[in-house]
Design a protein around this motif. Sequence first.
Motif, PDB file in Angstrom:
ATOM      1  N   SER A 158       0.825  -1.218   0.000  1.00  0.00           N
ATOM      2  CA  SER A 158       0.000   0.000   0.000  1.00  0.00           C
ATOM      3  C   SER A 158       0.858   1.267   0.000  1.00  0.00           C
ATOM      4  O   SER A 158       0.352   2.363  -0.227  1.00  0.00           O
ATOM      5  CB  SER A 158      -0.930   0.000   1.209  1.00  0.00           C
ATOM      6  OG  SER A 158      -0.163   0.025   2.399  1.00  0.00           O
ATOM      7  N   GLU A 159       2.154   1.083   0.260  1.00  0.00           N
ATOM      8  CA  GLU A 159       3.064   2.247   0.244  1.00  0.00           C
ATOM      9  C   GLU A 159       3.773   2.400  -1.108  1.00  0.00           C
ATOM     10  O   GLU A 159       4.685   3.201  -1.271  1.00  0.00           O
ATOM     11  CB  GLU A 159       4.120   2.091   1.339  1.00  0.00           C
ATOM     12  CG  GLU A 159       3.519   2.110   2.739  1.00  0.00           C
ATOM     13  CD  GLU A 159       4.539   1.725   3.790  1.00  0.00           C
ATOM     14  OE1 GLU A 159       4.752   2.536   4.699  1.00  0.00           O
ATOM     15  OE2 GLU A 159       5.127   0.622   3.693  1.00  0.00           O
ATOM     16  N   VAL A 160       3.329   1.577  -2.058  1.00  0.00           N
ATOM     17  CA  VAL A 160       3.916   1.612  -3.405  1.00  0.00           C
ATOM     18  C   VAL A 160       2.854   2.094  -4.379  1.00  0.00           C
ATOM     19  O   VAL A 160       1.690   1.694  -4.311  1.00  0.00           O
ATOM     20  CB  VAL A 160       4.395   0.208  -3.834  1.00  0.00           C
ATOM     21  CG1 VAL A 160       4.935   0.240  -5.261  1.00  0.00           C
ATOM     22  CG2 VAL A 160       5.458  -0.315  -2.875  1.00  0.00           C
ATOM     23  N   CYS A 161       3.279   2.977  -5.288  1.00  0.00           N
ATOM     24  CA  CYS A 161       2.380   3.444  -6.336  1.00  0.00           C
ATOM     25  C   CYS A 161       2.943   3.023  -7.682  1.00  0.00           C
ATOM     26  O   CYS A 161       4.129   3.227  -7.948  1.00  0.00           O
ATOM     27  CB  CYS A 161       2.248   4.961  -6.270  1.00  0.00           C
ATOM     28  SG  CYS A 161       1.133   5.600  -7.503  1.00  0.00           S
ATOM     29  N   PHE A 162       2.132   2.418  -8.518  1.00  0.00           N
ATOM     30  CA  PHE A 162       2.555   2.065  -9.870  1.00  0.00           C
ATOM     31  C   PHE A 162       1.914   3.042 -10.840  1.00  0.00           C
ATOM     32  O   PHE A 162       0.713   3.313 -10.756  1.00  0.00           O
ATOM     33  CB  PHE A 162       2.134   0.625 -10.219  1.00  0.00           C
ATOM     34  CG  PHE A 162       2.459   0.255 -11.638  1.00  0.00           C
ATOM     35  CD1 PHE A 162       3.734  -0.204 -11.965  1.00  0.00           C
ATOM     36  CD2 PHE A 162       1.525   0.401 -12.655  1.00  0.00           C
ATOM     37  CE1 PHE A 162       4.060  -0.511 -13.285  1.00  0.00           C
ATOM     38  CE2 PHE A 162       1.843   0.097 -13.979  1.00  0.00           C
ATOM     39  CZ  PHE A 162       3.111  -0.370 -14.281  1.00  0.00           C
ATOM     40  N   VAL A 163       2.706   3.574 -11.762  1.00  0.00           N
ATOM     41  CA  VAL A 163       2.173   4.489 -12.779  1.00  0.00           C
ATOM     42  C   VAL A 163       2.408   3.878 -14.151  1.00  0.00           C
ATOM     43  O   VAL A 163       3.548   3.581 -14.517  1.00  0.00           O
ATOM     44  CB  VAL A 163       2.858   5.881 -12.708  1.00  0.00           C
ATOM     45  CG1 VAL A 163       2.150   6.866 -13.652  1.00  0.00           C
ATOM     46  CG2 VAL A 163       2.863   6.425 -11.284  1.00  0.00           C
ATOM     47  N   GLY A 164       1.334   3.648 -14.888  1.00  0.00           N
ATOM     48  CA  GLY A 164       1.462   3.044 -16.217  1.00  0.00           C
ATOM     49  C   GLY A 164       0.445   3.603 -17.180  1.00  0.00           C
ATOM     50  O   GLY A 164      -0.292   4.542 -16.854  1.00  0.00           O
ATOM     51  N   ASN A 165       0.399   3.037 -18.381  1.00  0.00           N
ATOM     52  CA  ASN A 165      -0.529   3.572 -19.381  1.00  0.00           C
ATOM     53  C   ASN A 165      -1.179   2.515 -20.271  1.00  0.00           C
ATOM     54  O   ASN A 165      -2.086   2.837 -21.037  1.00  0.00           O
ATOM     55  CB  ASN A 165       0.192   4.562 -20.293  1.00  0.00           C
ATOM     56  CG  ASN A 165       1.048   3.856 -21.331  1.00  0.00           C
ATOM     57  OD1 ASN A 165       1.774   2.919 -21.006  1.00  0.00           O
ATOM     58  ND2 ASN A 165       0.945   4.277 -22.581  1.00  0.00           N
ATOM     59  N   GLY A 166      -0.693   1.264 -20.202  1.00  0.00           N
ATOM     60  CA  GLY A 166      -1.141   0.335 -21.243  1.00  0.00           C
ATOM     61  C   GLY A 166      -1.556  -1.043 -20.777  1.00  0.00           C
ATOM     62  O   GLY A 166      -1.580  -1.346 -19.577  1.00  0.00           O
ATOM     63  N   ASP A 167      -1.864  -1.888 -21.769  1.00  0.00           N
ATOM     64  CA  ASP A 167      -2.355  -3.227 -21.456  1.00  0.00           C
ATOM     65  C   ASP A 167      -1.310  -4.102 -20.767  1.00  0.00           C
ATOM     66  O   ASP A 167      -1.655  -4.996 -20.007  1.00  0.00           O
ATOM     67  CB  ASP A 167      -2.916  -3.919 -22.706  1.00  0.00           C
ATOM     68  CG  ASP A 167      -1.974  -3.840 -23.898  1.00  0.00           C
ATOM     69  OD1 ASP A 167      -0.880  -3.243 -23.760  1.00  0.00           O
ATOM     70  OD2 ASP A 167      -2.325  -4.364 -24.961  1.00  0.00           O
TER      71      ASP A 167
ATOM     72  N   ILE B  96      -1.973   4.131 -10.933  1.00  0.00           N
ATOM     73  CA  ILE B  96      -2.409   5.336 -11.649  1.00  0.00           C
ATOM     74  C   ILE B  96      -2.196   5.104 -13.140  1.00  0.00           C
ATOM     75  O   ILE B  96      -1.112   4.684 -13.565  1.00  0.00           O
ATOM     76  CB  ILE B  96      -1.592   6.583 -11.235  1.00  0.00           C
ATOM     77  CG1 ILE B  96      -1.732   6.837  -9.729  1.00  0.00           C
ATOM     78  CG2 ILE B  96      -2.046   7.802 -12.027  1.00  0.00           C
ATOM     79  CD1 ILE B  96      -0.847   7.971  -9.224  1.00  0.00           C
ATOM     80  N   CYS B  97      -3.236   5.357 -13.911  1.00  0.00           N
ATOM     81  CA  CYS B  97      -3.147   5.235 -15.366  1.00  0.00           C
ATOM     82  C   CYS B  97      -3.023   6.633 -15.954  1.00  0.00           C
ATOM     83  O   CYS B  97      -3.840   7.506 -15.650  1.00  0.00           O
ATOM     84  CB  CYS B  97      -4.402   4.548 -15.897  1.00  0.00           C
ATOM     85  SG  CYS B  97      -4.358   4.232 -17.659  1.00  0.00           S
ATOM     86  N   VAL B  98      -2.005   6.860 -16.760  1.00  0.00           N
ATOM     87  CA  VAL B  98      -1.863   8.154 -17.431  1.00  0.00           C
ATOM     88  C   VAL B  98      -1.970   7.946 -18.938  1.00  0.00           C
ATOM     89  O   VAL B  98      -1.465   6.957 -19.470  1.00  0.00           O
ATOM     90  CB  VAL B  98      -0.522   8.856 -17.080  1.00  0.00           C
ATOM     91  CG1 VAL B  98      -0.449   9.154 -15.589  1.00  0.00           C
ATOM     92  CG2 VAL B  98       0.683   8.047 -17.528  1.00  0.00           C
TER      93      VAL B  98
END
Length: 222
Positions: free
Chosen positions: A167-176, A189-191
Amino acid sequence: MKTVVFDFDGTLTVKSSDIWKSIFIELGYDVKDESGDYKMQMKDFFNNKITYQEWCDQTCKSYTDKKFSKQILYKLADKIKLLNGFDKTIKTLVDNNIELHIVSGNFVEVIKYVLGDKAKYFKTINASRMVFDDNDLLTKIVGTEYDFDGKAKFITEYCQKNKVNPSEVCFVGNGDNDEWAYEAGCKTICVNPENTDHTNLKVWNKTLHCLKNLEDILPEIL
Ligand SMILES: [Mg+2]
């Protein structure tokens, strides 16, 4: 947040064609040909006929058949541009003692080339690797174990090794290929979504559409 794990293509960079595909095109392959190397290899992988490494091996053969070199790789890498606000965003995160990692389906060589001295802000850069001979010709592609479902595997292994709660980790991505990350129990988080159902709140906790400046992710992390 203690840690942010970024995808690379289309997440830290301005939307650009997938590098694997770009290389096929640059070497003169028809990437739309259903029975061509590009489509066949991809189909075989997604139909579970070949492993990720076998996919890399077959792609490597297609590349080496056309004398693929480091020079061609860097020529294509030159077209990849970092998103506006990259410097300030990364610096702000580092100044807040947040550890940064990249987990990508691209190549380590390309990511490091695009980042230049900014690569130092990332604790690890995880992606496939290209091996070149003394004449700068490709000899092998070493597939990453952290693409697709491997993205969740990276986060899970990281949390266990470093005693960090997911829960202290954030993943930021955009694709499949980022759709597995949530399985690690981290925030996602999806950008600038691409080929992914960003309305699936189980997979993507938050979506930032039309992200032009990377700084806009900061309120979601800090
Ligand atoms: Mg991506």
